[in-house]
Write an enzyme that holds these catalytic residues in place. Structure first.
Site, PDB file in Angstrom:
ATOM      1  N   GLY A  40       0.824  -1.282  -0.019  1.00 44.92           N
ATOM      2  CA  GLY A  40       0.109   0.053  -0.001  1.00 44.92           C
ATOM      3  C   GLY A  40       1.071   1.337  -0.012  1.00 44.92           C
ATOM      4  O   GLY A  40       1.855   1.151  -0.275  1.00 44.92           O
ATOM      5  N   LEU A  42       0.287   3.487  -1.961  1.00 45.90           N
ATOM      6  CA  LEU A  42       0.557   3.284  -3.744  1.00 45.90           C
ATOM      7  C   LEU A  42       0.945   4.654  -4.116  1.00 45.90           C
ATOM      8  O   LEU A  42       0.598   5.732  -4.004  1.00 45.90           O
ATOM      9  CB  LEU A  42      -0.571   2.603  -4.278  1.00 45.90           C
ATOM     10  CG  LEU A  42      -0.858   1.420  -3.725  1.00 45.90           C
ATOM     11  CD1 LEU A  42      -2.517   1.031  -4.633  1.00 45.90           C
ATOM     12  CD2 LEU A  42       0.163   0.383  -3.764  1.00 45.90           C
ATOM     13  N   HIS A  46       4.167   1.419  -8.101  1.00 47.68           N
ATOM     14  CA  HIS A  46       3.146   0.343  -7.889  1.00 47.68           C
ATOM     15  C   HIS A  46       2.206   0.420  -9.024  1.00 47.68           C
ATOM     16  O   HIS A  46       1.741  -0.622  -9.584  1.00 47.68           O
ATOM     17  CB  HIS A  46       2.186   0.510  -6.778  1.00 47.68           C
ATOM     18  CG  HIS A  46       2.951   0.598  -5.403  1.00 47.68           C
ATOM     19  ND1 HIS A  46       3.481   1.701  -4.665  1.00 47.68           N
ATOM     20  CD2 HIS A  46       3.779  -0.451  -4.793  1.00 47.68           C
ATOM     21  CE1 HIS A  46       3.798   1.406  -3.746  1.00 47.68           C
ATOM     22  NE2 HIS A  46       4.363   0.354  -3.800  1.00 47.68           N
TER      23      HIS A  46
HETATM   24  P1  AMP Z   1       6.096  -2.302  -1.654  1.00 45.54           P
HETATM   25  O1  AMP Z   1       4.721  -1.769  -1.405  1.00 45.54           O
HETATM   26  O2  AMP Z   1       6.986  -1.269  -1.094  1.00 45.54           O
HETATM   27  O3  AMP Z   1       6.248  -3.764  -0.960  1.00 45.54           O
HETATM   28  O4  AMP Z   1       6.089  -2.529  -3.055  1.00 45.54           O
HETATM   29  C1  AMP Z   1       5.488  -3.303  -3.624  1.00 45.54           C
HETATM   30  C2  AMP Z   1       6.111  -3.394  -5.335  1.00 45.54           C
HETATM   31  O5  AMP Z   1       6.209  -2.278  -5.866  1.00 45.54           O
HETATM   32  C3  AMP Z   1       7.412  -4.155  -5.206  1.00 45.54           C
HETATM   33  O6  AMP Z   1       7.381  -5.183  -6.113  1.00 45.54           O
HETATM   34  C4  AMP Z   1       8.175  -3.137  -5.530  1.00 45.54           C
HETATM   35  O7  AMP Z   1       9.534  -3.522  -6.015  1.00 45.54           O
HETATM   36  C5  AMP Z   1       7.517  -2.371  -6.453  1.00 45.54           C
HETATM   37  N1  AMP Z   1       8.043  -0.916  -6.599  1.00 45.54           N
HETATM   38  C6  AMP Z   1       8.174  -0.036  -5.421  1.00 45.54           C
HETATM   39  N2  AMP Z   1       8.832   0.964  -5.988  1.00 45.54           N
HETATM   40  C7  AMP Z   1       8.741   1.065  -7.381  1.00 45.54           C
HETATM   41  C8  AMP Z   1       9.070   2.064  -8.260  1.00 45.54           C
HETATM   42  N3  AMP Z   1       9.733   3.252  -8.155  1.00 45.54           N
HETATM   43  N4  AMP Z   1       9.177   1.444  -9.558  1.00 45.54           N
HETATM   44  C9  AMP Z   1       8.577   0.237 -10.030  1.00 45.54           C
HETATM   45  N5  AMP Z   1       8.053  -0.459  -9.053  1.00 45.54           N
HETATM   46  C10 AMP Z   1       8.214  -0.154  -7.833  1.00 45.54           C
END
Ligand code: AMP
Length: 289
Positions: A40, A42, A46
């Site tokens: 989340g 987001l 995301h």
């Molecule tokens: P998180 O909510 O931080 O666990 O992230 C969920 C997913 O979003 C994970 O697979 C992250 O690697 C991806 N994610 C986070 N930041 C970015 C970004 N700047 N660009 C692309 N994917 C991202």
């Protein structure tokens, strides 16, 4: 109102039985199922994962769960942002079909004692600083993939070590889901989007740009023919250390699969950096070339 202008209908559930029923119906209808696990808060990073899933799959599931087992005892679990309504709206706008947001007690019921651990890959870099982090990640991802049974699951390159570890878990445990890694989404000035950027003051944010500068420097040096990787690592570290308020954890060039630090250049390499900027820890990476 035409059907096209109606808002996208999205099922929202915390109930794993309802999730399983929806997935079974989609599977029965022959639909290709995609899953995007998130915690989340987001942002456009995301959302890009959801859009890629939307483009490649028929039925898109986003999961939203702040997973306590991947936070260390001194980390920001309690203050991790949880803007549920805004997250729900972003999922809907991205065309998600089902938003699964389980509660803590259903994911980790009393008596929960089973963990998934990937050896070796988890010991270095982020794992050296956050010793229990990746076992929490692999455990929750294994659970979410079992619950959602997707054909494809989408992860960000932003968390490079995480996607490498999840790929290895998937291979080693013969998981049927294809692991897809999506490019890092950045602000126009290069800062990689992260839920934790919300903690940065304007000054800290400016200092945080040094991570991306260090990665670009590494890429430029390789492109210019520099073959001494130690020299490149020193230059990356210097680029960050000369920036006020930045404490470097690591700055390296590694093999993208094993994450072992390289002594000689090879066709595929990844530059990895991590630093604390004030109280906030930032990570970033760049594939080279
Ligand atoms: P998180 O909510 O931080 O666990 O992230 C969920 C997913 O979003 C994970 O697979 C992250 O690697 C991806 N994610 C986070 N930041 C970015 C970004 N700047 N660009 C692309 N994917 C991202």
């Amino acid at each position: 109102m035409s059907a096209d202008s109606l808002p996208h209908s999205m099922l929202i559930t915390a109930d794993s039985a309802e999730l399983r029923r929806s997935v079974a119906a989609a599977r029965h209808a022959g639909q290709l199922i995609g899953c995007v696990p998130t915690m989340g808060a987001l942002h456009a990073g995301h959302v890009s994962l959801m859009q890629q899933a939307r483009a490649e799959c028929d039925f898109v599931i986003a999961t939203l769960f702040v997973n306590p087992t991947q936070f260390g005892p001194t980390e920001d679990l309690q203050k991790y942002p949880r803007p549920f309504e805004a997250d729900r709206d972003k999922c809907r706008a991205a065309g998600v079909d089902l938003l699964f947001h389980p509660d803590l007690s259903s994911m980790y019921p009393t008596g929960f004692v089973t963990f998934v651990e990937v050896d070796g890959l988890t010991a270095r870099w982020e794992g050296a600083v956050r010793p229990t982090h990746f076992r929490g990640v692999t455990t929750v991802v294994a659970k979410l993939l079992n619950l959602t049974q997707p054909d494809k699951a989408y992860f960000g390159q932003k968390d490079f070590q995480q996607q490498a570890i999840i790929r290895r878990m998937s291979r080693d445990l013969d998981l049927p889901t294809e692991i897809v890694t999506c490019p890092t989404v950045r602000d126009p000035d290069g800062l990689a989007l992260s839920s934790r950027n919300a903690y940065l003051s304007p000054t800290e944010r400016a200092s945080g740009l040094s991570l991306h500068r260090a990665l670009c420097l590494a890429r430029e040096k390789v492109r210019a023919g520099e073959t001494n990787l130690d020299a490149i690592r020193l230059a990356m570290r210097a680029e960050m250390e000369q920036t006020p308020g930045v404490a470097v954890d690591y700055a390296t060039i590694a093999d993208p699969d094993s994450l072992v630090e390289l002594s000689e250049p090879q066709p595929r390499m990844v530059a990895l950096v991590a630093a604390r900027v004030g109280p906030t820890r930032l990570i970033d990476n760049l594939l080279i070339p």
